[in-house]
Design a protein around this motif. Structure first.
Motif, PDB file in Angstrom:
ATOM      1  N   GLU A   1     -49.977 -12.067  32.332  1.00  0.00           N
ATOM      2  CA  GLU A   1     -49.412 -14.019  31.904  1.00  0.00           C
ATOM      3  C   GLU A   1     -50.869 -14.271  30.907  1.00  0.00           C
ATOM      4  O   GLU A   1     -50.514 -14.618  29.639  1.00  0.00           O
ATOM      5  CB  GLU A   1     -49.737 -14.566  33.406  1.00  0.00           C
ATOM      6  CG  GLU A   1     -48.883 -14.338  33.766  1.00  0.00           C
ATOM      7  CD  GLU A   1     -49.516 -15.228  35.887  1.00  0.00           C
ATOM      8  OE1 GLU A   1     -48.256 -15.067  36.358  1.00  0.00           O
ATOM      9  OE2 GLU A   1     -50.102 -15.799  35.154  1.00  0.00           O
ATOM     10  N   LEU A   2     -51.559 -13.170  30.988  1.00  0.00           N
ATOM     11  CA  LEU A   2     -52.941 -13.878  29.768  1.00  0.00           C
ATOM     12  C   LEU A   2     -52.692 -13.316  28.307  1.00  0.00           C
ATOM     13  O   LEU A   2     -52.300 -13.655  28.007  1.00  0.00           O
ATOM     14  CB  LEU A   2     -54.011 -13.370  29.919  1.00  0.00           C
ATOM     15  CG  LEU A   2     -54.809 -13.892  31.122  1.00  0.00           C
ATOM     16  CD1 LEU A   2     -56.132 -12.945  31.961  1.00  0.00           C
ATOM     17  CD2 LEU A   2     -54.997 -14.444  29.758  1.00  0.00           C
ATOM     18  N   VAL A   3     -51.668 -12.313  29.106  1.00  0.00           N
ATOM     19  CA  VAL A   3     -51.684 -11.022  27.509  1.00  0.00           C
ATOM     20  C   VAL A   3     -49.781 -12.155  26.723  1.00  0.00           C
ATOM     21  O   VAL A   3     -50.289 -12.853  25.454  1.00  0.00           O
ATOM     22  CB  VAL A   3     -50.503 -10.013  27.606  1.00  0.00           C
ATOM     23  CG1 VAL A   3     -49.661  -9.156  25.930  1.00  0.00           C
ATOM     24  CG2 VAL A   3     -51.579  -8.591  27.920  1.00  0.00           C
TER      25      VAL A   3
ATOM     26  N   ILE B   1     -52.163 -15.355  13.306  1.00  0.00           N
ATOM     27  CA  ILE B   1     -52.797 -13.510  13.512  1.00  0.00           C
ATOM     28  C   ILE B   1     -51.623 -12.733  13.096  1.00  0.00           C
ATOM     29  O   ILE B   1     -50.760 -12.534  14.094  1.00  0.00           O
ATOM     30  CB  ILE B   1     -53.178 -13.866  15.038  1.00  0.00           C
ATOM     31  CG1 ILE B   1     -54.558 -14.465  14.665  1.00  0.00           C
ATOM     32  CG2 ILE B   1     -53.901 -12.689  14.563  1.00  0.00           C
ATOM     33  CD1 ILE B   1     -55.639 -15.071  14.067  1.00  0.00           C
ATOM     34  N   PRO B   2     -52.511 -11.710  12.408  1.00  0.00           N
ATOM     35  CA  PRO B   2     -51.539 -10.435  12.819  1.00  0.00           C
ATOM     36  C   PRO B   2     -50.672  -9.909  13.913  1.00  0.00           C
ATOM     37  O   PRO B   2     -51.839  -9.331  14.437  1.00  0.00           O
ATOM     38  CB  PRO B   2     -51.750  -9.441  11.506  1.00  0.00           C
ATOM     39  CG  PRO B   2     -52.047 -10.522  10.074  1.00  0.00           C
ATOM     40  CD  PRO B   2     -52.968 -11.584  11.292  1.00  0.00           C
ATOM     41  N   GLU B   3     -50.376  -8.877  13.869  1.00  0.00           N
ATOM     42  CA  GLU B   3     -49.794  -8.171  15.294  1.00  0.00           C
ATOM     43  C   GLU B   3     -50.482  -8.736  16.552  1.00  0.00           C
ATOM     44  O   GLU B   3     -51.150  -8.494  16.823  1.00  0.00           O
ATOM     45  CB  GLU B   3     -50.995  -6.508  15.394  1.00  0.00           C
ATOM     46  CG  GLU B   3     -50.270  -6.091  13.892  1.00  0.00           C
ATOM     47  CD  GLU B   3     -51.141  -4.331  14.144  1.00  0.00           C
ATOM     48  OE1 GLU B   3     -50.429  -4.103  13.934  1.00  0.00           O
ATOM     49  OE2 GLU B   3     -52.579  -4.607  13.531  1.00  0.00           O
ATOM     50  N   ALA B   4     -49.963 -10.031  16.664  1.00  0.00           N
ATOM     51  CA  ALA B   4     -50.243 -10.917  17.657  1.00  0.00           C
ATOM     52  C   ALA B   4     -49.976 -10.053  19.219  1.00  0.00           C
ATOM     53  O   ALA B   4     -51.386 -10.149  19.663  1.00  0.00           O
ATOM     54  CB  ALA B   4     -49.039 -11.977  17.885  1.00  0.00           C
ATOM     55  N   ARG B   5     -48.910  -9.519  19.038  1.00  0.00           N
ATOM     56  CA  ARG B   5     -48.993  -8.342  20.705  1.00  0.00           C
ATOM     57  C   ARG B   5     -50.066  -7.861  21.043  1.00  0.00           C
ATOM     58  O   ARG B   5     -50.609  -7.829  21.933  1.00  0.00           O
ATOM     59  CB  ARG B   5     -47.505  -9.042  20.411  1.00  0.00           C
ATOM     60  CG  ARG B   5     -47.187  -7.650  22.097  1.00  0.00           C
ATOM     61  CD  ARG B   5     -46.133  -7.863  22.911  1.00  0.00           C
ATOM     62  NE  ARG B   5     -45.509  -8.836  22.705  1.00  0.00           N
ATOM     63  CZ  ARG B   5     -45.907  -9.092  24.302  1.00  0.00           C
ATOM     64  NH1 ARG B   5     -46.509  -9.028  24.993  1.00  0.00           N
ATOM     65  NH2 ARG B   5     -45.581 -10.774  25.165  1.00  0.00           N
ATOM     66  N   GLU B   6     -49.960  -6.651  19.951  1.00  0.00           N
ATOM     67  CA  GLU B   6     -51.070  -5.882  19.904  1.00  0.00           C
ATOM     68  C   GLU B   6     -51.981  -6.223  20.429  1.00  0.00           C
ATOM     69  O   GLU B   6     -52.872  -5.544  21.153  1.00  0.00           O
ATOM     70  CB  GLU B   6     -50.694  -4.856  18.654  1.00  0.00           C
ATOM     71  CG  GLU B   6     -49.440  -4.512  18.485  1.00  0.00           C
ATOM     72  CD  GLU B   6     -48.620  -5.074  18.120  1.00  0.00           C
ATOM     73  OE1 GLU B   6     -48.594  -6.345  17.195  1.00  0.00           O
ATOM     74  OE2 GLU B   6     -47.024  -4.597  18.283  1.00  0.00           O
ATOM     75  N   SER B   7     -52.979  -7.386  19.344  1.00  0.00           N
ATOM     76  CA  SER B   7     -54.175  -7.636  19.659  1.00  0.00           C
ATOM     77  C   SER B   7     -54.637  -8.054  20.998  1.00  0.00           C
ATOM     78  O   SER B   7     -55.061  -7.825  22.015  1.00  0.00           O
ATOM     79  CB  SER B   7     -54.409  -8.608  18.944  1.00  0.00           C
ATOM     80  OG  SER B   7     -54.327  -8.754  17.095  1.00  0.00           O
TER      81      SER B   7
ATOM     82  N   THR C   1     -54.849   0.751  26.198  1.00  0.00           N
ATOM     83  CA  THR C   1     -53.725   0.274  26.205  1.00  0.00           C
ATOM     84  C   THR C   1     -53.286  -0.581  26.878  1.00  0.00           C
ATOM     85  O   THR C   1     -53.548   0.134  28.103  1.00  0.00           O
ATOM     86  CB  THR C   1     -52.829   1.184  25.271  1.00  0.00           C
ATOM     87  OG1 THR C   1     -52.786   1.914  25.887  1.00  0.00           O
ATOM     88  CG2 THR C   1     -53.130   1.956  23.993  1.00  0.00           C
ATOM     89  N   PHE C   2     -52.449  -1.382  26.292  1.00  0.00           N
ATOM     90  CA  PHE C   2     -51.750  -1.954  27.416  1.00  0.00           C
ATOM     91  C   PHE C   2     -50.639  -1.282  28.189  1.00  0.00           C
ATOM     92  O   PHE C   2     -50.111  -1.302  30.275  1.00  0.00           O
ATOM     93  CB  PHE C   2     -50.889  -3.398  27.434  1.00  0.00           C
ATOM     94  CG  PHE C   2     -50.065  -3.966  28.494  1.00  0.00           C
ATOM     95  CD1 PHE C   2     -51.733  -5.102  28.884  1.00  0.00           C
ATOM     96  CD2 PHE C   2     -49.584  -4.650  28.758  1.00  0.00           C
ATOM     97  CE1 PHE C   2     -51.510  -6.200  30.574  1.00  0.00           C
ATOM     98  CE2 PHE C   2     -49.074  -5.551  29.878  1.00  0.00           C
ATOM     99  CZ  PHE C   2     -50.137  -6.419  30.902  1.00  0.00           C
ATOM    100  N   GLN C   3     -50.362  -0.779  28.049  1.00  0.00           N
ATOM    101  CA  GLN C   3     -49.220   0.895  27.885  1.00  0.00           C
ATOM    102  C   GLN C   3     -50.505   1.724  29.589  1.00  0.00           C
ATOM    103  O   GLN C   3     -49.470   2.073  30.348  1.00  0.00           O
ATOM    104  CB  GLN C   3     -48.935   1.835  26.630  1.00  0.00           C
ATOM    105  CG  GLN C   3     -47.677   1.417  26.453  1.00  0.00           C
ATOM    106  CD  GLN C   3     -46.781   1.188  27.161  1.00  0.00           C
ATOM    107  OE1 GLN C   3     -46.379   2.743  27.413  1.00  0.00           O
ATOM    108  NE2 GLN C   3     -45.503   0.855  27.402  1.00  0.00           N
ATOM    109  N   SER C   4     -51.101   2.011  29.285  1.00  0.00           N
ATOM    110  CA  SER C   4     -51.706   2.957  30.021  1.00  0.00           C
ATOM    111  C   SER C   4     -52.724   2.026  31.350  1.00  0.00           C
ATOM    112  O   SER C   4     -53.037   2.885  32.153  1.00  0.00           O
ATOM    113  CB  SER C   4     -53.506   3.064  29.789  1.00  0.00           C
ATOM    114  OG  SER C   4     -53.531   2.847  28.328  1.00  0.00           O
TER     115      SER C   4
END
Lengths: 339, 380
Positions: free
Chosen positions: A43-45, A57-63, A76-79
Motif C-alpha cells: 500500500e505504501l508503495v 518525480i522521475p521513476e516514481a514507482r522505482e523510487s 529491491t521490492f522484487q526481493s
C-alpha cells in the motif's frame, strides 16, 4: 472521514519544494499515530508512487519501491519476502519512509536518498556530492577484468597488476577490481576531499583497505604526477573522467545538476579536458606496453584518436573501442608502444 | 511385467533387511534394487553373461566383470560363514556374527558399485540448475502453497550446502507467490533435484476458508539443468538486451535507477527478465543464466524424452504436467505417486531437510532401478 483522509494525505505527502519545513511534519508525527498498522508495504508503495507522479518525480514507482524495500531491509521490492509485503509497518518504519521520500521529492538522486547503492557485486556507501557510479561503468570494469584474465592466460603473467585509477569518486572501479582480482593493488586518486574520504570508507567497509592507496591529487596540476612515482610503474591506468561537454551541463536532470559534483561531470568545451591530462601523464607512470582504459562520451573515440595522432611523442595508440549495452561507443583501450 | 508390480512383489518377499540401519547411504538399499540382485534374477543372468563373454575374450566391461566376480565370492563366503552360526562353540558363533556383518557390508558396497557401473550417468548430473515454481489451480491458496514449496527448496539447498540465489519473485497480494525462480548450485545438485519437476498437489483447509472445508490446489515445479560454457554456446548477435536506458545520451548524462534487464533470444523468441538486483550487470547475469537454462532444456528435450519415454519417473517438460506428489495435511502425510511412497510428519517434511532428502533418495533409487531394468532387458 473525508477530513481525516485529507489530513492524512497532507501528512504523508509532506510539503512540496516550495515552502514548509520538515520540522513541522515530524513534530506532528505521533508514535501511536493511527496510520501505524494501517499500511502494508504494498500500500505504501502505491501511495508514494502516486505522490511522486503527481509532483513529476522521475521513476516514481522505482523510487517508492526502493525506499520501502530499503526501510524493510531489502535491496529491491522484487526481493522483499512475501510476509513483509503484507505485514503492517511499525511507526518508526513509516517515519523513515516518510523522511526518505521527502528527500526524493526534492529531486535528490535515489542513491543519495538511501545512502548506498550497488556496483557489480559490491554495496557502496553514497554521499552527496560524490559522483554516483553509472551502470555503464560496470562494463568498463568487466572489460578490464577480461583483458587481465586473457593476458595472464596467454602471457602466463600472474594476475597481480598494479593499477592507477584517476578520479576514484566513491571508489566503485578500484574496489571492484580489488575484489575481483585478489592479487592486484590499486592507487586511487581524486582531487576532491569528499571523494577521498568516501573511497577510504568504502574500502574499509569492504575490507579492501590493505591493497589500496588513496591519494588526494589533481591530475590537471603541473607536475602533480611526480607524487605517484614512488609507487613504481603501473600496469594499467583506468578512469571514468568527467566527459560531459560543457554546453550539455545545463541540460542535465535536476538530480544530477543540483546534487552531484559538477567537477566530476564537466569535461570542458569538448569534454576532453581531463582526458587529455590523463593521456599526457600516463606515459610517465605506465610500464612499457601498459594500457589505459577510459569511459568516454560516444563522440570521443574520434576526438581522442585524432588528438593522439597529433601527439606522437606520447607513443600512445587507440587499440580498441567498445560499445556499451545500449550500443554506443563508450570505452577506449589505449596502449603505450614505448619510445 | 510393469516394473512397479515387480517391485511390489519384491516388497512382500523381502521382509528381512540384509544389513540393518547402516545401509542408508548406499543406493542399493532399496527393495526393488535388492530384488534385481536376487539369485536367479535377471541381473544375475546378465552379470553371468558378462562374465561368459569375458571367457570368449569379448570383454566390454572388464571392471564390471571383476566386481561381479568378487560379489559372488563374497556371497559364497557369507553362506559358508552362516553355517558357523549353529556351532556349539559360543566364541566361534560370535566370531561368525562379526564376520557376517563385515561380509554383508562388503556385499552391499559391491552391489552399489555394480549399479554405478551399469547405470549411465547423465551429461547434466553434475550441473547447477534453475528451479521454477508456478502456482496452479486453487487461487490464493495455490499461491500460498507455492510460496511454502519455494521456501522448502531454499531450505533443502541449505541442508545440502548448495547455494541458492533467487532470480525472480512475483508475489500475490496476500503473501503468496505466483511465480519464482532460483539458481541452485553445488555438488550433484541436478542429480538430486531432477525428479522434483511436476505438479505438486496440496489438500488442506485454507487459512481463508471459514467453513472448514478441505480444498485441493496445485503448483508446478520445473527443474532446468544449467549448461556449462561448453554445453551451450550462444552467439551474442542472437541476443537483444533491453534496459530502461536505451534512449538518450547515457553514461554520465543520465542517472536512472531502474536496473531491470530483459534479454530476448532472437532465433527462438525465448525471453528472460530480471529485476532482482540494484546492479544492472547483476540483473543481466541472472537473466542470462535463466535464458541459457531455458535454451539448454529445449536442446536436451528431444534426447531426454527419448530416454525417459517408457519410465514412470519423467524429467523435462513431459514430466511437468504429471501429478507427482500430494501433500495431505489432514492426514499429515506426503505421498509420491510415482513410487507410491508415503512419509508422515508434513511439517518436518516441509522444512526441507532429512525427510525430503529421504524421498529424493528413494526417487533416485527407483530411477536407478528403472534404468537397470532397461539395460538388462536390452542385453538379455
Amino acid at each position: 472521514m473525508e477530513l481525516w483522509g485529507r489530513m492524512l494525505w497532507t501528512l504523508l505527502s509532506g510539503p512540496g519544494r516550495r515552502g514548509g519545513t520538515w520540522g513541522w511534519a515530524f513534530s506532528s508525527w505521533q508514535p501511536h499515530s493511527p496510520l501505524a498498522g494501517l499500511s502494508s508495504a504494498t500500500e505504501l508503495v502505491s501511495h508514494w508512487t502516486g505522490v511522486f507522479e503527481k509532483r513529476g518525480i522521475p521513476e516514481a514507482r522505482e523510487s517508492s519501491e526502493c525506499i520501502v524495500a530499503h526501510v524493510l531491509g531489502a535491496k529491491t521490492f522484487q526481493s522483499l519476502k512475501p510476509i513483509l509485503r503484507t505485514q503492517p509497518l511499525t511507526p518508526q518504519q513509516l517515519k523513515c519512509i516518510q523522511e526518505l521520500s521527502s528527500h526524493r521529492l526534492q529531486r535528490m538522486p535515489l542513491q543519495y536518498v538511501l545512502g548506498e547503492w550497488d556496483f557489480r557485486g559490491l554495496n557502496l556507501k553514497m554521499v552527496p556530492p560524490v559522483f554516483i557510479p553509472r551502470p555503464e561503468t560496470e562494463e568498463l570494469v568487466e572489460w578490464v577484468l577480461e583483458e587481465v584474465a586473457r593476458r595472464s592466460h596467454t602471457v602466463g603473467v600472474q594476475g597481480s597488476p598494479l593499477i592507477l585509477e584517476v578520479g576514484c569518486g566513491s571508489g566503485a572501479i578500484s574496489l571492484s577490481l580489488l575484489s575481483e582480482l585478489p592479487q592486484s593493488r590499486v592507487i586511487a586518486v581524486d582531487k576532491e576531499a569528499a571523494a577521498i574520504s568516501l573511497t577510504r570508507e568504502n574500502a574499509q567497509r569492504l575490507q579492501l583497505q590493505d591493497r589500496i592507496w588513496i591519494v588526494p591529487l589533481d591530475v590537471t596540476l603541473e607536475g602533480s604526477w611526480t607524487h605517484l612515482l614512488p609507487w613504481g610503474p603501473v600496469d594499467l591506468v583506468i578512469s571514468n573522467p568527467p566527459y560531459v561537454f560543457h554546453q550539455d551541463m545545463e541540460q542535465l536532470a535536476p538530480e544530477i545538476r543540483s546534487y552531484e559534483d559538477p567537477e566530476a561531470l564537466d569535461g570542458g568545451e569538448e569534454g576532453m579536458d581531463v582526458i587529455t591530462h590523463i593521456l599526457t601523464l600516463a606515459p610517465q607512470l605506465l610500464k612499457d606496453f601498459g594500457s589505459i582504459y577510459l569511459e568516454v562520451d560516444p563522440r570521443h573515440p574520434e576526438l581522442v584518436s585524432s588528438w593522439l595522432q597529433s601527439h606522437p611523442d606520447l607513443y600512445l595508440h587507440l587499440v580498441a573501442v567498445r560499445r556499451d549495452f545500449c550500443g554506443r561507443p563508450r570505452f577506449l583501450h589505449i596502449q603505450q608502444s614505448g619510445p | 511385467m510393469r516394473p512397479w508390480r515387480l517391485w511390489a512383489a519384491a516388497r512382500c518377499l523381502w521382509a528381512r533387511p540384509a544389513v540393518g540401519p547402516a545401509r542408508r547411504p548406499l543406493s542399493c538399499g532399496s527393495p526393488q534394487l535388492e530384488e534385481l540382485f536376487s539369485s536367479g534374477g535377471p541381473l544375475r543372468t546378465f552379470l553371468e553373461r558378462q562374465a561368459g563373454s569375458e571367457a570368449q575374450l569379448q570383454v566390454r566391461r572388464p571392471e564390471l566383470v571383476t566386481v561381479a566376480k568378487r560379489l559372488s565370492e563374497k556371497e559364497q563366503e557369507l553362506r559358508e560363514t552362516e553355517h558357523l552360526l549353529h556351532d556349539k562353540n559360543e566364541d566361534l558363533r560370535k566370531l561368525a556374527e562379526n564376520e557376517i556383518t563385515l561380509c554383508q557390508k562388503e556385499i552391499t558396497q559391491l552391489k552399489h558399485q555394480i549399479i554405478l557401473l551399469l547405470v549411465p550417468s547423465e551429461e547434466t548430473d553434475e550441473n547447477d540448475l534453475i528451479l521454477e515454481v508456478t502456482a496452479g489451480v486453487g487461487g490464493q491458496e495455490a499461491m500460498l502453497f507455492t510460496s511454502e514449496i519455494f521456501e522448502m527448496y531454499q531450505q533443502y539447498a541449505a541442508f545440502k550446502r548448495w547455494n541458492f540465489e533467487t532470480l525472480e519473485y512475483f508475489p500475490s497480494e496476500t503473501g503468496g507467490l505466483r511465480h519464482a525462480s532460483a539458481s541452485i548450485g553445488g555438488s550433484e545438485a541436478y542429480k538430486h533435484m531432477k525428479f522434483e519437476g511436476g505438479v505438486h498437489r496440496v489438500q488442506r483447509v485454507p487459512k481463508t476458508e471459514k467453513q472448514g472445508r478441505i480444498h485441493t490446489s496445485t503448483m508446478t515445479v520445473a527443474i532446468l539443468p544449467q549448461p556449462t560454457e561448453i554445453n551451450l554456446v550462444i552467439n551474442p548477435k542472437d541476443l537483444r538486451i533491453d534496459t530502461k536506458r536505451a534512449s538518450g545520451a547515457g553514461g554520465q548524462h543520465v542517472n536512472k535507477t531502474d536496473s531491470a534487464v530483459r534479454i530476448v533470444h532472437l532465433p527462438t523468441g525465448v525471453v528472460s527478465e530480471c529485476q532482482q538486483e540494484r546492479s544492472q550487470l547483476k540483473n543481466r547475469e541472472m537473466a542470462m543464466k535463466k535464458l541459457r537454462a531455458k535454451l539448454y532444456s529445449m536442446h536436451l528435450e528431444e534426447e531426454t524424452s527419448k530416454r525417459y519415454n517408457a519410465r514412470k519417473i519423467q524429467v523435462g517438460t513431459k514430466g511437468r504436467s504429471e501429478k507427482i506428489r500430494t501433500y495431505n495435511f489432514p492426514q499429515n502425510r506426503v505421498t509420491d505417486h510415482r513410487i507410491n511412497k508415503s512419509l508422515h510428519d508434513l511439517e518436518t517434511f516441509m522444512q526441507g531437510d532429512y525427510l525430503l532428502d529421504e524421498l529424493v533418495q528413494s526417487l533416485k533409487d527407483y530411477a536407478d532401478y528403472e534404468s537397470l531394468v532397461e539395460i538388462i532387458s536390452q542385453k538379455v
